[in-house]
Design a protein around this motif. Structure first.
Motif, PDB file in Angstrom:
ATOM      1  N   THR A  17       7.233  26.112 -10.493  1.00 46.49           N
ATOM      2  CA  THR A  17       7.159  27.512 -10.896  1.00 46.49           C
ATOM      3  C   THR A  17       8.558  28.109 -10.905  1.00 46.49           C
ATOM      4  OG1 THR A  17       4.961  27.725  -9.933  1.00 46.49           O
ATOM      5  CG2 THR A  17       6.151  29.766 -10.364  1.00 46.49           C
ATOM      6  N   ASP A  73      10.893  31.619 -11.815  1.00 43.88           N
ATOM      7  CA  ASP A  73      11.010  33.044 -12.128  1.00 43.88           C
ATOM      8  C   ASP A  73      12.358  33.300 -12.781  1.00 43.88           C
ATOM      9  OD1 ASP A  73       8.518  34.141 -11.048  1.00 43.88           O
ATOM     10  OD2 ASP A  73       9.318  33.502  -9.106  1.00 43.88           O
ATOM     11  N   HIS A 124      11.110  40.365 -15.999  1.00 46.73           N
ATOM     12  CA  HIS A 124      10.738  39.184 -15.219  1.00 46.73           C
ATOM     13  C   HIS A 124       9.774  38.322 -16.026  1.00 46.73           C
ATOM     14  CE1 HIS A 124       7.888  37.423 -11.992  1.00 46.73           C
ATOM     15  NE2 HIS A 124       8.883  36.577 -12.194  1.00 46.73           N
ATOM     16  N   ARG A 146       7.636  34.621 -15.633  1.00 48.41           N
ATOM     17  CA  ARG A 146       7.265  33.484 -14.781  1.00 48.41           C
ATOM     18  C   ARG A 146       6.846  32.317 -15.660  1.00 48.41           C
ATOM     19  NH1 ARG A 146       4.180  33.576  -9.109  1.00 48.41           N
ATOM     20  NH2 ARG A 146       6.381  33.909  -8.569  1.00 48.41           N
ATOM     21  N   HIS A 188       5.138  28.806 -15.401  1.00 40.06           N
ATOM     22  CA  HIS A 188       4.301  28.173 -14.380  1.00 40.06           C
ATOM     23  C   HIS A 188       4.483  26.668 -14.288  1.00 40.06           C
ATOM     24  CE1 HIS A 188       1.968  31.783 -13.350  1.00 40.06           C
ATOM     25  NE2 HIS A 188       2.065  32.094 -14.636  1.00 40.06           N
TER      26      HIS A 188
END
Length: 316
Positions: free
Chosen positions: A197, A199, A206, A208, A210
């Motif tokens: 993961t 960021d 932001h 993310r 995965h």
């Protein structure tokens, strides 16, 4: 009369730099160049030498020339800037490594004598050229470090680890097959690398990711010894380019994407590909991953790093 100080890493490309130096020295003697040289014995020698020159300065018409791979140039640069962050001590470079992506990105000659001739001509006729170097620091300590090519996390960094610790690397480099060592490591890495993961923070936004698998953050188009992963990246625009490849489906699909990247085929529009270009980028992971800077291992760590660039002078 100009003087040249050569800082040589004899371990570059599994000892190739040691074989190159007599050729370079013969040329210098034939052309009556004034020079001295220092041959490193261990990791850190070149950083210590460049730190000393940063703190004490160089005499007029004296030039530093680094002979080695991208990691050697990284060591020389970090020695200067850790000793004196505001230093602008120009570096010349004769590529003698396995990858030589810095030389490739900046159009430096690939043969040592051609690179030497270019350095002698450039230092005599023009000022050094400012190009971007990468700057990264832990978000908590803020202690900076520097890179000339790229930072890799995940697949790329694990491939670097496997390559550096490969028993066959030295033999393949001796045969001029250094890229084969890297390709062999890629196959091994496919077995061991797992998604993580990630960021990404850019311009207050932001994102993310995965199932991040391959991450490279770069100053210029190349990584992995000539792979043109970001054709439009510009080493003088003050921006960093980040590519993240996600493992969204099967291993077969992932291998197909990696083959497209390694063979220079267009891949940017694939849904597994994420791209950012910005002056500042912040990356954070929870899982522990291998990381590298310019092919030099940064160990296994959870990443919480902030990246930017600054201009630095090179004789190009």
């Amino acid at each position: 009369m100009s003087d040249y100080i050569f800082l040589i890493n004899p371990s570059a490309r599994s000892g190739k730099a040691t074989k190159l130096w007599p050729v370079i020295e013969t040329y210098l003697k034939e052309h009556r160049c004034h020079y001295t040289f220092r041959m490193s014995q261990r990791l850190g020698d070149i950083a210590n030498w460049t730190a000393w020159y940063a703190l004490h300065g160089l005499p007029d018409n004296t030039y530093l020339v680094v002979v080695g791979g991208d990691g050697t140039l990284n060591e020389a640069l970090n020695g200067i800037l850790h000793a004196k962050p505001a230093a602008q001590l120009p570096l010349a470079y004769i590529p003698a490594g396995s990858g030589n992506d810095f030389a490739r990105a900046h159009g430096l000659p690939s043969t040592p004598l051609a690179a030497l001739e270019m350095i002698l001509n450039t230092t005599a006729t023009q000022p050094p050229k400012l190009v971007d170097i990468g700057v990264y620091a832990d978000s908590l300590t803020k202690q900076p470090a520097y890179f000339v090519n790229n930072i890799g996390i995940g697949f790329d960094a694990l491939a670097v680890y496997h390559t550096n610790h490969s028993r066959s690397k030295q033999a393949l480099n001796a045969l001029g097959l250094g890229k084969l060592a890297y390709l062999t490591s890629i196959v091994k890495t496919l077995v061991h690398q797992v998604p993580f993961t990630l960021d990404v923070y850019v311009n207050g936004q932001h994102t993310r990711v995965h199932q991040a698998y391959l991450l490279t953050l770069s100053n210029h188009p190349y990584f992995g010894g000539g792979v043109k992963i970001m054709p439009d990246a510009n080493p003088t625009d003050g921006l960093l380019d980040l590519v993240v490849i996600e493992k969204q489906a099967t291993m077969r699909r992932l291998i197909w994407i990696l083959v497209k990247i390694l063979t220079g085929n267009p891949y940017e529009q694939l849904p597994e590909v994420h791209r950012w270009t910005n002056a500042k980028i912040h990356l954070r992971t929870v899982e522990i991953n291998y990381a590298h800077a310019d092919g030099e291992e940064l160990g296994r760590q959870a990443i919480n790093l902030e990246f930017t660039t600054q201009p630095y002078p090179f004789w190009l």
